[in-house]
Design a protein around this motif. Structure first.
Motif, short mmCIF file in Angstrom:
data_model
loop_
_atom_site.label_atom_id
_atom_site.label_comp_id
_atom_site.label_asym_id
_atom_site.label_seq_id
_atom_site.Cartn_x
_atom_site.Cartn_y
_atom_site.Cartn_z
N SER A 290 0.83 -1.20 0.00
CA SER A 290 0.00 0.00 0.00
C SER A 290 0.87 1.26 0.00
CB SER A 290 -0.93 -0.01 1.22
OG SER A 290 -1.81 1.07 1.18
N ALA A 291 1.92 1.27 0.80
CA ALA A 291 2.82 2.43 0.86
C ALA A 291 3.55 2.62 -0.47
CB ALA A 291 3.83 2.25 2.00
N VAL A 292 3.98 1.54 -1.09
CA VAL A 292 4.69 1.64 -2.37
C VAL A 292 3.78 2.23 -3.44
CG1 VAL A 292 5.67 0.25 -4.24
CG2 VAL A 292 6.41 -0.14 -1.90
N PHE A 293 2.54 1.74 -3.52
CA PHE A 293 1.63 2.26 -4.54
C PHE A 293 1.22 3.71 -4.24
CE2 PHE A 293 0.80 -2.26 -5.75
CZ PHE A 293 1.33 -2.14 -7.02
N ALA A 294 1.15 4.09 -2.98
CA ALA A 294 0.90 5.50 -2.64
C ALA A 294 2.07 6.36 -3.11
CB ALA A 294 0.68 5.66 -1.15
N GLY A 295 3.28 5.87 -2.91
CA GLY A 295 4.47 6.59 -3.38
C GLY A 295 4.51 6.69 -4.91
N LEU A 296 4.12 5.60 -5.58
CA LEU A 296 4.08 5.62 -7.04
C LEU A 296 3.01 6.59 -7.56
CD1 LEU A 296 4.56 1.84 -7.91
CD2 LEU A 296 6.18 3.71 -8.28
N THR A 297 1.89 6.66 -6.86
CA THR A 297 0.84 7.60 -7.25
C THR A 297 1.34 9.04 -7.09
OG1 THR A 297 -0.85 6.02 -6.58
CG2 THR A 297 -1.54 8.31 -6.84
N ALA A 298 2.00 9.32 -5.98
CA ALA A 298 2.54 10.66 -5.75
C ALA A 298 3.61 11.00 -6.79
CB ALA A 298 3.12 10.77 -4.34
N ALA A 299 4.47 10.03 -7.09
CA ALA A 299 5.51 10.26 -8.11
C ALA A 299 4.87 10.50 -9.48
CB ALA A 299 6.46 9.06 -8.16
N GLY A 300 3.84 9.73 -9.80
CA GLY A 300 3.14 9.94 -11.06
C GLY A 300 2.49 11.30 -11.14
N GLU A 301 1.94 11.75 -10.03
CA GLU A 301 1.33 13.08 -9.98
C GLU A 301 2.39 14.16 -10.22
OE1 GLU A 301 -1.73 15.69 -9.85
OE2 GLU A 301 -2.03 13.55 -9.59
N LEU A 302 3.54 13.97 -9.60
CA LEU A 302 4.64 14.93 -9.82
C LEU A 302 5.07 14.95 -11.28
CD1 LEU A 302 6.81 14.32 -6.63
CD2 LEU A 302 5.67 16.44 -7.27
N VAL A 303 5.23 13.78 -11.89
CA VAL A 303 5.62 13.70 -13.30
C VAL A 303 4.58 14.38 -14.18
CG1 VAL A 303 5.94 12.08 -15.23
CG2 VAL A 303 7.06 11.65 -13.04
N TYR A 304 3.31 14.13 -13.90
CA TYR A 304 2.23 14.74 -14.68
C TYR A 304 2.29 16.27 -14.58
CZ TYR A 304 -2.34 15.72 -16.64
OH TYR A 304 -3.35 16.21 -17.42
N VAL A 305 2.49 16.78 -13.38
CA VAL A 305 2.52 18.22 -13.18
C VAL A 305 3.77 18.83 -13.83
CG1 VAL A 305 2.76 20.01 -11.41
CG2 VAL A 305 1.02 18.25 -11.18
N ILE A 306 4.87 18.13 -13.79
CA ILE A 306 6.09 18.64 -14.45
C ILE A 306 5.87 18.73 -15.96
CG2 ILE A 306 8.47 18.05 -15.02
CD1 ILE A 306 8.71 16.98 -12.11
N GLN A 307 5.19 17.73 -16.53
CA GLN A 307 4.95 17.71 -17.97
C GLN A 307 3.85 18.67 -18.40
OE1 GLN A 307 4.07 13.62 -18.83
NE2 GLN A 307 6.23 13.08 -19.09
N ASN A 308 2.78 18.77 -17.63
CA ASN A 308 1.58 19.50 -18.07
C ASN A 308 1.22 20.72 -17.23
OD1 ASN A 308 1.00 17.48 -20.11
ND2 ASN A 308 0.42 16.16 -18.41
N GLY A 309 1.91 20.96 -16.15
CA GLY A 309 1.55 22.06 -15.27
C GLY A 309 0.40 21.68 -14.35
N VAL A 310 0.07 22.57 -13.42
CA VAL A 310 -0.98 22.27 -12.45
C VAL A 310 -2.37 22.57 -12.98
CG1 VAL A 310 0.45 22.48 -10.39
CG2 VAL A 310 -0.69 24.50 -11.30
N GLN A 311 -2.49 23.20 -14.12
CA GLN A 311 -3.76 23.48 -14.79
C GLN A 311 -4.76 24.17 -13.86
OE1 GLN A 311 -4.78 19.49 -15.95
NE2 GLN A 311 -3.26 19.45 -17.60
N GLY A 312 -4.26 25.11 -13.08
CA GLY A 312 -5.13 25.87 -12.19
C GLY A 312 -5.59 25.10 -10.95
N GLU A 313 -5.02 23.93 -10.71
CA GLU A 313 -5.42 23.09 -9.58
C GLU A 313 -4.25 22.88 -8.60
OE1 GLU A 313 -8.42 22.04 -8.96
OE2 GLU A 313 -9.35 22.59 -10.85
N ALA A 314 -3.54 23.93 -8.28
CA ALA A 314 -2.38 23.82 -7.40
C ALA A 314 -2.78 23.31 -6.02
CB ALA A 314 -1.67 25.17 -7.29
N GLY A 315 -3.91 23.78 -5.52
CA GLY A 315 -4.38 23.33 -4.20
C GLY A 315 -4.71 21.85 -4.20
N MET A 316 -5.36 21.37 -5.25
CA MET A 316 -5.72 19.95 -5.34
C MET A 316 -4.46 19.09 -5.55
SD MET A 316 -8.84 19.60 -4.78
CE MET A 316 -9.27 21.06 -3.90
N PHE A 317 -3.51 19.61 -6.28
CA PHE A 317 -2.24 18.92 -6.46
C PHE A 317 -1.55 18.74 -5.10
CE2 PHE A 317 2.41 19.69 -6.92
CZ PHE A 317 2.77 18.46 -7.43
#
Length: 186
Positions: free
Chosen positions: A122-149
């Motif tokens: 569970s911890a590993v997949f939570a870390g992978l989800t957070a890492a994926g979110e970071l990668v997505y934001v680096i590639q596409n920006g926060v799209q006006g959702e900085a608080g949700m990010f």
């Protein structure tokens, strides 16, 4: 007629026998939790509290409109696996709680021995989800959702911390293997 010896997942059925009165009784090995009943309840309440936080944070992370969570495979897949792992952790804790004290060997193996590994998954997949979110934001920006990010990253950190806490708390529990018991000892 000889009894069939089971192997694999159903091997525990070899320890369930019919006694003289026609009732089935478990004659296998038990594991006793070396803790007084009041302490056991307190520890289980704490573990359930942490498990509730883990499950709530895991579900909440998918309910917020974080960037990329609705259409990005490398975010949705680890998130879905994280939720499945969180459910598995809750299921294992339920087996531990409802199994009583002492636990039958097959319940001990399914709950106590496997719960730390489930928490790590569970911890590993939570870390992978957070890492994926970071990668997505680096590639596409926060799209006006900085608080949700930011909230998504906080929730994933909570899931990771709760899962690792559960892992170490379960590993610290002290269990004593007991010899086989008969129906008279129950």
């Amino acid at each position: 007629m000889s009894e069939k010896q089971r192997k694999g997942r159903r091997a525990y059925l070899n320890d369930i026998k019919m006694n003289e009165s026609g009732k089935y009784v478990y004659e296998g090995t038990y594991y006793a939790w070396d803790e007084k009943e009041k302490g056991r309840r307190r520890i289980l309440a704490k573990l359930w509290g942490v498990c509730a936080v883990l499950a709530a944070a895991a579900v909440a992370a998918g309910c917020i409109p974080a960037p990329g969570m609705e259409n990005c495979v490398y975010l949705v897949l680890p998130y879905a696996l994280q939720v499945i792992a969180a459910v598995s952790v809750c299921w294992g804790l339920g087996r531990l709680s409802l199994g009583g004290n002492p636990l039958r060997e097959y319940v001990y193996q399914a709950a106590v021995e496997k719960l730390p590994g489930r928490a790590v998954i569970s911890a590993v997949f939570a870390g992978l989800t957070a890492a994926g979110e970071l990668v997505y934001v680096i590639q596409n920006g926060v799209q006006g959702e900085a608080g949700m990010f930011a909230l998504c990253l906080v929730l994933e950190a909570i899931v990771t911390a709760a899962a690792l806490y559960l892992r170490f708390a379960v590993l610290k529990l002290s269990w004593e293997k007991q010899s086989r018991r008969t129906d008279k000892n129950r």
